[in-house]
Design a protein around this motif. Structure first.
Motif, PDB file in Angstrom:
ATOM      1  N   ALA A  72     -19.264   9.255   0.782  1.00  0.00           N
ATOM      2  CA  ALA A  72     -19.564   8.419  -0.381  1.00  0.00           C
ATOM      3  C   ALA A  72     -20.711   7.459  -0.084  1.00  0.00           C
ATOM      4  N   LYS A  73     -21.479   7.166  -1.124  1.00  0.00           N
ATOM      5  CA  LYS A  73     -22.500   6.121  -1.026  1.00  0.00           C
ATOM      6  C   LYS A  73     -21.801   4.768  -1.043  1.00  0.00           C
ATOM      7  N   VAL A  74     -22.482   3.734  -0.592  1.00  0.00           N
ATOM      8  CA  VAL A  74     -21.908   2.387  -0.526  1.00  0.00           C
ATOM      9  C   VAL A  74     -21.425   1.929  -1.899  1.00  0.00           C
ATOM     10  N   THR A  75     -22.097   2.358  -2.943  1.00  0.00           N
ATOM     11  CA  THR A  75     -21.762   1.925  -4.298  1.00  0.00           C
ATOM     12  C   THR A  75     -20.646   2.751  -4.946  1.00  0.00           C
ATOM     13  N   GLN A  76     -20.187   3.799  -4.275  1.00  0.00           N
ATOM     14  CA  GLN A  76     -19.191   4.689  -4.858  1.00  0.00           C
ATOM     15  C   GLN A  76     -17.794   4.439  -4.287  1.00  0.00           C
ATOM     16  N   ILE A  77     -16.794   4.663  -5.126  1.00  0.00           N
ATOM     17  CA  ILE A  77     -15.409   4.641  -4.690  1.00  0.00           C
ATOM     18  C   ILE A  77     -15.037   6.070  -4.321  1.00  0.00           C
ATOM     19  N   PRO A  78     -14.574   6.289  -3.079  1.00  0.00           N
ATOM     20  CA  PRO A  78     -14.182   7.646  -2.688  1.00  0.00           C
ATOM     21  C   PRO A  78     -12.858   8.028  -3.347  1.00  0.00           C
ATOM     22  N   VAL A  79     -12.857   9.166  -4.027  1.00  0.00           N
ATOM     23  CA  VAL A  79     -11.655   9.666  -4.694  1.00  0.00           C
ATOM     24  C   VAL A  79     -11.439  11.111  -4.266  1.00  0.00           C
ATOM     25  N   VAL A  80     -10.243  11.388  -3.771  1.00  0.00           N
ATOM     26  CA  VAL A  80      -9.860  12.751  -3.419  1.00  0.00           C
ATOM     27  C   VAL A  80      -9.050  13.291  -4.582  1.00  0.00           C
ATOM     28  N   VAL A  81      -9.458  14.436  -5.118  1.00  0.00           N
ATOM     29  CA  VAL A  81      -8.650  15.106  -6.135  1.00  0.00           C
ATOM     30  C   VAL A  81      -8.059  16.348  -5.486  1.00  0.00           C
ATOM     31  N   HIS A  82      -6.768  16.526  -5.654  1.00  0.00           N
ATOM     32  CA  HIS A  82      -6.032  17.577  -4.949  1.00  0.00           C
ATOM     33  C   HIS A  82      -5.133  18.308  -5.932  1.00  0.00           C
ATOM     34  N   ARG A  83      -5.050  19.624  -5.739  1.00  0.00           N
ATOM     35  CA  ARG A  83      -4.151  20.416  -6.567  1.00  0.00           C
ATOM     36  C   ARG A  83      -3.584  21.567  -5.764  1.00  0.00           C
ATOM     37  N   GLN A  84      -2.284  21.738  -5.861  1.00  0.00           N
ATOM     38  CA  GLN A  84      -1.618  22.910  -5.320  1.00  0.00           C
ATOM     39  C   GLN A  84      -1.522  23.963  -6.429  1.00  0.00           C
ATOM     40  N   SER A  85      -1.226  25.176  -6.061  1.00  0.00           N
ATOM     41  CA  SER A  85      -1.057  26.241  -7.048  1.00  0.00           C
ATOM     42  C   SER A  85       0.037  25.880  -8.045  1.00  0.00           C
ATOM     43  N   ARG A  86      -0.277  26.106  -9.307  1.00  0.00           N
ATOM     44  CA  ARG A  86       0.657  25.877 -10.410  1.00  0.00           C
ATOM     45  C   ARG A  86       1.108  24.426 -10.537  1.00  0.00           C
ATOM     46  N   LYS A  87       0.304  23.498 -10.042  1.00  0.00           N
ATOM     47  CA  LYS A  87       0.597  22.064 -10.156  1.00  0.00           C
ATOM     48  C   LYS A  87      -0.575  21.377 -10.834  1.00  0.00           C
ATOM     49  N   TRP A  89      -3.520  18.320 -11.274  1.00  0.00           N
ATOM     50  CA  TRP A  89      -4.427  17.602 -10.376  1.00  0.00           C
ATOM     51  C   TRP A  89      -3.864  16.214 -10.105  1.00  0.00           C
ATOM     52  N   LEU A  90      -3.995  15.777  -8.869  1.00  0.00           N
ATOM     53  CA  LEU A  90      -3.671  14.413  -8.471  1.00  0.00           C
ATOM     54  C   LEU A  90      -4.935  13.766  -7.923  1.00  0.00           C
ATOM     55  N   ALA A  91      -5.060  12.465  -8.138  1.00  0.00           N
ATOM     56  CA  ALA A  91      -6.187  11.710  -7.587  1.00  0.00           C
ATOM     57  C   ALA A  91      -5.637  10.774  -6.518  1.00  0.00           C
ATOM     58  N   ILE A  92      -6.278  10.787  -5.363  1.00  0.00           N
ATOM     59  CA  ILE A  92      -5.887   9.928  -4.255  1.00  0.00           C
ATOM     60  C   ILE A  92      -7.004   8.903  -4.070  1.00  0.00           C
ATOM     61  N   VAL A  93      -6.635   7.651  -4.124  1.00  0.00           N
ATOM     62  CA  VAL A  93      -7.612   6.570  -4.009  1.00  0.00           C
ATOM     63  C   VAL A  93      -6.988   5.452  -3.174  1.00  0.00           C
ATOM     64  N   ARG A  94      -7.811   4.759  -2.407  1.00  0.00           N
ATOM     65  CA  ARG A  94      -7.305   3.630  -1.626  1.00  0.00           C
ATOM     66  C   ARG A  94      -6.795   2.552  -2.588  1.00  0.00           C
ATOM     67  N   ALA A  95      -5.748   1.848  -2.183  1.00  0.00           N
ATOM     68  CA  ALA A  95      -5.131   0.820  -3.032  1.00  0.00           C
ATOM     69  C   ALA A  95      -6.152  -0.240  -3.459  1.00  0.00           C
ATOM     70  N   GLU A  96      -6.989  -0.685  -2.535  1.00  0.00           N
ATOM     71  CA  GLU A  96      -7.975  -1.724  -2.885  1.00  0.00           C
ATOM     72  C   GLU A  96      -8.980  -1.204  -3.912  1.00  0.00           C
ATOM     73  N   ASP A  97      -9.325   0.080  -3.825  1.00  0.00           N
ATOM     74  CA  ASP A  97     -10.246   0.665  -4.802  1.00  0.00           C
ATOM     75  C   ASP A  97      -9.573   0.853  -6.157  1.00  0.00           C
ATOM     76  N   LEU A  98      -8.276   1.159  -6.152  1.00  0.00           N
ATOM     77  CA  LEU A  98      -7.539   1.266  -7.405  1.00  0.00           C
ATOM     78  C   LEU A  98      -7.571  -0.062  -8.148  1.00  0.00           C
ATOM     79  N   LEU A  99      -7.378  -1.152  -7.424  1.00  0.00           N
ATOM     80  CA  LEU A  99      -7.437  -2.469  -8.057  1.00  0.00           C
ATOM     81  C   LEU A  99      -8.824  -2.751  -8.617  1.00  0.00           C
ATOM     82  N   LYS A 100      -9.873  -2.359  -7.894  1.00  0.00           N
ATOM     83  CA  LYS A 100     -11.249  -2.535  -8.394  1.00  0.00           C
ATOM     84  C   LYS A 100     -11.428  -1.797  -9.710  1.00  0.00           C
ATOM     85  N   LEU A 101     -10.923  -0.562  -9.770  1.00  0.00           N
ATOM     86  CA  LEU A 101     -11.052   0.236 -10.988  1.00  0.00           C
ATOM     87  C   LEU A 101     -10.279  -0.402 -12.152  1.00  0.00           C
ATOM     88  N   ILE A 102      -9.091  -0.889 -11.861  1.00  0.00           N
ATOM     89  CA  ILE A 102      -8.282  -1.544 -12.896  1.00  0.00           C
ATOM     90  C   ILE A 102      -8.980  -2.794 -13.395  1.00  0.00           C
TER      91      ILE A 102
END
Length: 107
Positions: A72-87, A89-102
């Motif tokens: 990620a660039k310094v200005t970007q929040i790193p977000v991992v999107v993950h999906r298993q078969s037949r499930k 999508w989930l987004a994984i984000v650091r707690a501090e970044d989640l608060l920034k987004l909120i």
């Protein structure tokens, strides 16, 4: 059996389509830029987030997040999107970044 590279490419296309279906511009990153350091998916949200796309049955969130942070660039929040078969999508984000987004959504 699908090899991991093909599954990864498939996951990137799926995430691209997920974003497109919701009105965002998106395209796969590496196929156009050609480098290993290219983002998995490039979108109109790149000024906010860096997408790390994982389409695996087993999730290794800390390893994936470390890769997202490093890419990620310094200005970007790193977000991992993950999906298993037949499930879904989930987004994984650091707690501090989640608060920034909120906080950005508050008036």
């Amino acid at each position: 059996m699908v090899n991991s590279r093909a599954k990864g490419c498939s996951g990137e296309r799926e995430w691209r389509d997920f974003l497109l279906e919701r009105g965002h511009y998106a395209r796969r990153g590496q196929q156009f830029a050609g480098g290993n350091d290219s983002p998995d998916v490039i979108s109109d949200l790149d000024d906010i987030v860096h997408w790390e796309v994982k389409r695996t049955e087993k999730c290794q969130p800390y390893a994936y997040m470390e890769q997202a942070i490093n890419d990620a660039k310094v200005t970007q929040i790193p977000v991992v999107v993950h999906r298993q078969s037949r499930k879904e999508w989930l987004a994984i984000v650091r707690a501090e970044d989640l608060l920034k987004l909120i906080e950005k959504t508050r008036p």
